[in-house]
Design a protein around this motif. Sequence first.
Motif: not given
Ligand SMILES: [Mg+2]
Length: 486
Positions: A266, A327, A339, A341
């Motif tokens: 992350k 990610d 991903d 966000n």
């Molecule tokens: Mg994610």
Amino acid sequence: MSSSGVEGRDQNGSSSFSIASENEHRQKTKREGMGNEGDMRTGEEEDEECYSPPERQIVVGICSMTKKSQSKPMTQIMERMCKFQYITVIIFPEEVILNEPVENWPLCDCLISFHSKGTNERFPLDKAVEYAKLRNPLLINDLKMQYYIQDRREVYRILQQEGIDLPRYAVLTRDPDRPEECNLVEGEDQVEVNGEVFPKPFVEKPVCAEDHNVYIYYPTSAGGGSQRLFRKIGSRSSVYSPESSVRKSGSYIYEEFMPTDGTDVKVYTVGPDYAHAEARKSPALDGKVERDSEGKEIRYPVMLSAMEKLVARKVCMAFKQTVCGFDFLRANGHSYVCDVNGFSFVKNSMKYYDDCAKVLGNMVMRELAPQFHIPWSIPLEAEDIPIVPTTSGTMMELRCVIAIIRHGDRTPKQKMKMEVRHPLFFELFEKYGGYKSGKLKLKKPKQLQEVLDIARLLLAELGQHTDCEIEEKKGKLEQLKTVLEM
Ligand SMILES: [Mg+2]
Ligand SMILES: Nc1ncnc2c1ncn2[C@@H]1O[C@H](COP(=O)(O)OP(=O)(O)OP(=O)(O)O)[C@@H](O)[C@H]1O
């Protein structure tokens, strides 16, 4: 990639300004109960009695759903930002955001605003865009790009456009009225989407980024079935299902499954030059969330590689989100972004809270101090001062050498010095006006011919003599003759 800068409290600024219109602007802000020097206030906490005219303050507005604006990381970071002498943070009350027209929203010079889906109501992004258009504050996270972040197809399109590595994928768009009419051919161990084959294991993600029901389909050789991921509920983040066939309603992204070591990386950027990273157990494993004795999800430390830092920078800039979470899947020796966000803070890290507030505060000051006539330069941090202990005491460390270099080659000068005494030379000197300025330049062929004629004549005269002074003269005359004859 690192944080830089210093806390505002160390910055000695100037005294307050008394520009009428600016004061009006500020007072209006105060009257609306949205600002207080070096303090963080919400709209409800007005206390005009305590109000004393502050120094010229830069107002940073937080415009998001209460759950986010009152969250622990937000509170921690904004408290730190308030320590900048010229920064005041105000929080837009959710009730105002949802129910008031944007004309009635508090004023601010810099806006930290981001979309989120609350439990009951979602953040009105359209209104935030309208507000930004009306007041034109400095945007920490671009608002229009937040529409794209809500759609995984757009996120992947932008990633691809930026040349960022991502899993191979295809989009299956379904018309809700005719769900069967789509480009999907399903086999036992694969799907074909728009003609592109994805053998199991593959991942199926709803196109809506806020839908966290991501499914992973296992190959028959591994026992088939699928792993159904969902937004964490207590200690669970996914569950195994014996269902092997894909969903037949809704639009999805299908992508190859990237084999990681079982963790997700992350990443949390704060501007293009700062990124914090940590790893967590992938929810795709067994769905049991790893928690410590305090109930916090276990995180593993991560050092980003130079390549990954570059990708973090690209993501932050491509999506125009200063504060941006995304990610990485580290697989097959590469890192793939799976991903993005948008606005997201690291939780429970004092170091990140400190760094984030410094980076944001310095960014705000750098961008806005000039127009507010606030003297500002990013001061050096103790750790930036290059003093190092050595065997002979504490010394300034040589950090770099800057050299400006040019080559030493140059064309040799083609010059000859010769002393002349013969009257012919003096006649020539006089003929071309040498006595007027005390010097003479001869360039024309005719003039040079005359010089050559004298040289030839003198050489002929000198022919018989052999003493050494004359020899030297002869040598020079010969040189002169040779050059002029060329
Ligand atoms: Mg994610
Ligand atoms: N292509 C892939 N290969 C392997 N695992 C994947 C892949 N895509 C996603 N995953 C796993 O599924 C998880 C959820 O996927 P993703 O992050 O795209 O969805 P999300 O629901 O939007 O997540 P978030 O909660 O971070 O918003 C990832 O954290 C990762 O563990």
